[in-house]
Design an enzyme around this catalytic site. Structure first.
Site, short mmCIF file in Angstrom:
data_model
loop_
_atom_site.label_atom_id
_atom_site.label_comp_id
_atom_site.label_asym_id
_atom_site.label_seq_id
_atom_site.Cartn_x
_atom_site.Cartn_y
_atom_site.Cartn_z
N CYS A 25 0.81 -1.23 0.00
CA CYS A 25 0.00 0.00 0.00
C CYS A 25 0.84 1.28 0.00
CB CYS A 25 -0.93 0.01 1.20
SG CYS A 25 -0.13 -0.42 2.75
N HIS B 251 -2.85 6.65 3.99
CA HIS B 251 -1.43 6.73 4.34
C HIS B 251 -0.88 8.07 3.87
CE1 HIS B 251 -1.71 2.69 5.56
NE2 HIS B 251 -0.89 2.09 4.75
#
Lengths: 356, 356, 356, 356
Positions: A151, A244
């Site tokens: 990710c 994120h």
């Protein structure tokens, strides 16, 4: 092959599995036919077995699907299999599925670095999908394994690609502030993360280092030659649900003609998924925010339905040095997992199978 | 001069003010005589006017002090004046106090970069206190202004000092994850910070860049020659109550003989405040944690009563390059504000006045 | 019997276990000799095996203790055994320990409602300790099992006791806002609790209903006659680390002469643990805050070293009705678990064994 | 009157103002023509002046609106004026607007208890809109003031209405766990609320007590006769972004024939806004969740686009007593503020003006 491709999701009750189900339930090309879970849930209806925790309405289309065991033979009726399993479980299942002729699009970290397995962040390296031919030749499979990147790496490499193309890259220093969902539903105890940061995520930094160089590498004679830049990555876990955030300093090979030039390079950048109009491709892969205090995870993670990365605070902090500082944010279970998985499948069927 | 020095705190009801009060209420050398606040609180008892939000028990010794106006003449009876005021307010008051003969130890950012004002992180640059002489000569003051560094910079420079001494420093890339308390009690709205990160703190990065070079600069002929290393700083605000965490990559001038050598340099490092046994000096200025997942703000911010910085995750990530990666944590209102303020005052009276 | 009693903690690595260790490591009467954990940790030193997450400094005294298996024979050398185990594990071990002659002070919910097992919130019902005699007679044990109440109930009943004594109680409506630590270190996923409330805690409401009536019941002829008031309890989990906050409406048997009278009843209340000066007894079992916005978990949970409950916002909202509204806060792993456990042991040795 | 009614929002940059703008930007009946803000923002474009913090995409339709001063004459061109101002500011403006002929739909608490001002939670008391006639007669206005209830009260009364109708109500004990957004963007400091609960919201409990009785009162001869039940309300602030959760115990006048009967009463309940198909009316005003751990703020606050309240955990805890326990959740700035405001305006134009 039928009008719509039959899709299965392995590990459909976890957070990434839920994102896959949410994206596939109303997909124009795929028809979600099968969902699997661990033994104790097998036989239950998806709608009653899943604890739906993501910020999308539960897709009623999936409610009545019966959970199947997480085994290759259980998804015999699928054309494409999306994998949201722990790497240990995925390791045994994925080759078997490829052998059975399935297109396996997997979020599990295992096999990502195999030379004949494409590790795809479609806008950044769609051409790596040609590795499928190599893989089939070498392994004798009729199906194939295609991998979704880690990710953090997916978010990072999307922001790096236009920089690499235009200026070249020497070194990347990255500190990530990663969301709780990256560890799965129960991966981070509430008592550990409230009023706290955990400055360590097992294996994460190594993945960022090696995967970013593979993704941004060049395909030559059936092999990916990793990009040559060096990466120093520090990964932390913060009390944020999704998204994120990454603080980046990139040493470029040549100096940009100013920050605005870089911003335009990002903003103007489109790639094949946009040109092909793939259903899950965001209109703009990279969105640049000019406000001084963006990107913020809670405000920006849904940009481009979670498939754009959002860049902000770009600057050239050291006079006379080709050093670019910026922050980039991406939705870790969409751009960083299930969304990119679905985009890979769309790319495959459009480009390789030429079904659509 | 009396047995114990009479101390005042300007801006005693804010978070940093509360820390000053907490540290001074039972201090062996200082006697807290005066506290000030903004107009609407003047005349009230400290114990009833303050909303005590810090994680220390309220010091009953301070309960009966009457809040005075924040004006120089209101603290005429003090020897040493600790300033926890916004810079705009401090700007007018501090020179006046110094003229009146007060020792002004200030957390306000104004005047920090004045050439004759010592900016002190005592273990890192105690010798800069000699600037007091220059300051008095130049300004004709009988008192003096001594400055506490910016919180992020205080934490960073403590970790850098042994590196600079032993290996030399070329460049520092730092991303901070800063606590809410750094903005004061009401500085960060709850609605802005829950499930979020704000990747911008006004003026912070500039302070880190210039203050770190002054603090780690060399005193020569009555002037501080700034250290030559370059700093790229990115400051973010995270949902943590207290404790700034900083992710650092330092390009050293020469390569260390391994991580363990660096760790030993940090762990073995003591400075004058330790040798003098100053009351607020921590036993170990730098504590190194060897666990893979430390330092963590909630678990480590109280180390050395909030006066140690805690370092972890040191590595030399790029083979053959003198590049050191680590994380460092410090308590932003103790090491980064009031604690360092009290330590500066201790240093001054021990070293310059030689009272103790 | 030796000068100091030898203590063991079963389940010493969990959050309640850590609190037990923290309280016993420097206890004046008890000497911590043994700690146990689950199989995979057996043989390791406590200091290296435990992830110390509580807000107390790690007690170096316990660092070198070797973790033993969680079995009766492993703590043969202990006089008193503190139990911080899941109820399923405790169920098999506790009777065996009592048979071996151990004083078992247990936080596990099993056996709490056994008629001959004292369920002790010492200030509220210290006299129930006499059930030990009945228990020994009936079971033929030389040791005994003594139970710590459910955390929410411990906090509630302490606040109710002076009301019951002075006014009588008819009904209690309570809504709890319980801390994450109440579910153990990993009991509440971070993804579930950030920006959320979970309005359900399995079995909790039933425990509050039945345990509060036993604790506040009358001991008659070797039996506890449960108190007659009725309880309606609603338990919720909130994003707070430690400290259970409870919103209470109590229908009293007769109307108080005003709120101030009730406040005085709470504030003036002392019980046997205070009179005996037991080491872990707080000076004041009930602290009343008069500010309009207290008690607050983060600010008040450490009151009386976590052993006082803090009451606030008392009012008589319905004119002419004996209805009292208030909020009460207590530290769930101190007053609600380990602290009360140690207090029970102190009471036992002082009163029954008359050792001290 | 034109095809679409011209709408203005006073106080358009705050959290409730943003919700109004979001709802009106694409409304089928209203056309958002004017937005106002405090002096320092006047003249700026809405799109650049607002810090868009709510979880809806920014409505591009509103981006170019120029912020006007918050004064009656500034919205002369509006038919309907939505007010999201502090009560002190609203107090002077609202009567002036009504005199000018404007339909004023206001979220400000001032005038809510005036006998001739309808306080409307439309599904619960749409018939109170007839007070508009009384108001106009008495005041000589051509416009009118219509009030949105306090947020907590709006959620509570919706859940109470079917109970009152079917069983009668004697007493209501309510503890609220209210979201941060209820205090406005900067109303709750981050440092106050992380890892904490604040058990006090100024004026809130009084509002719940008196407003709930007015809303559920009976309109007789041009006056609202308040409902006769008594309310004990305790209001707390929790670390949740949006969504007020309320724990309720209701003493009914007669006992229900079981919990399932009550659940059916809630689920089956529809009111005039549903029958009229008002655009902002949710399909189901009350949604009942049967899972043991619902409603949860983060998962359920968007139910019915934030206009449904979600009920769970209903039980009859005391045998033989007509006492109903349940939890109810509602979105505090939609059902509890702007959403209900728009619904009131829809009701007015449909019913009184019969425009649509």
């Amino acid at each position: 092959m039928a009008d719509r491709l039959r899709a299965a999701v392995l590990g459909a009750t976890g957070l990434v599995g839920q994102r896959f189900v949410s994206l596939l339930a109303r997909h124009p090309w795929f028809s979600l036919e099968a969902v699997t879970a661990s033994e104790r849930r097998v036989g239950k209806r998806y709608g009653e077995a899943v604890e739906w925790y993501i910020d999308e309405p539960f897709p009623d289309e999936a409610a009545e699907l019966e959970l199947r065991p997480t085994r290759p033979e259980a998804v015999r009726d699928a054309d494409v299999v999306f994998v949201a399993l722990p790497k240990e479980v995925a390791a045994g299942i994925e080759p078997e599925l490829a052998r059975m002729g399935k297109i396996v699009v997997s979020n599990a970290s295992v096999y990502r670095m195999e030379p004949d397995v494409p590790l795809l962040n479609p806008e950044a390296n769609w051409e790596h999908i040609q590795l499928v031919k190599v893989q089939r030749q070498r392994r004798g499979w009729s199906g194939a394994i295609l991998k979704v990147p880690n990710c953090t790496t997916a978010v990072l490499t999307l922001s790096l690609k236009p920089l690499l193309d235009r200026y070249g890259l020497e070194e990347v220093y990255m500190t990530s502030m990663q969301a709780i969902s990256g560890a799965g539903f129960a991966g981070v105890p509430g008592y550990a993360i409230v009023d706290n940061i955990i400055p360590f995520i097992k294996g994460e930094e190594e993945k960022v280092v090696r995967e970013s160089r593979k993704i941004l590498g060049r395909l030559e004679a059936g092999e990916v030659r990793p990009a040559g830049f060096r990466v120093v990555a520090t990964a932390t876990r913060v009390p944020v649900l999704d998204g994120h955030l990454e603080s980046v300093v990139a040493r470029l090979s040549k100096a940009p003609g100013g920050v605005e030039e870089v911003v335009e390079a990002w903003e103007g950048w489109r790639s094949l998924p946009q040109e092909l109009g793939l259903p899950t491709a965001p209109e703009r892969p990279i969105v640049v925010r000019r406000e001084p205090d963006r990107p913020q995870p809670r405000l920006d993670r849904r940009t481009g339905r979670g498939m754009s990365v959002v860049v902000g605070r770009a600057s050239l902090p050291l006079e006379g040095e080709p050093l670019l500082r910026y922050l980039v944010l991406g939705h870790n279970t969409l751009r960083g997992a299930a969304g990119t998985g679905v985009l890979i499948a769309e790319l495959y069927y459009k480009l390789v199978e030429q079904v659509f």
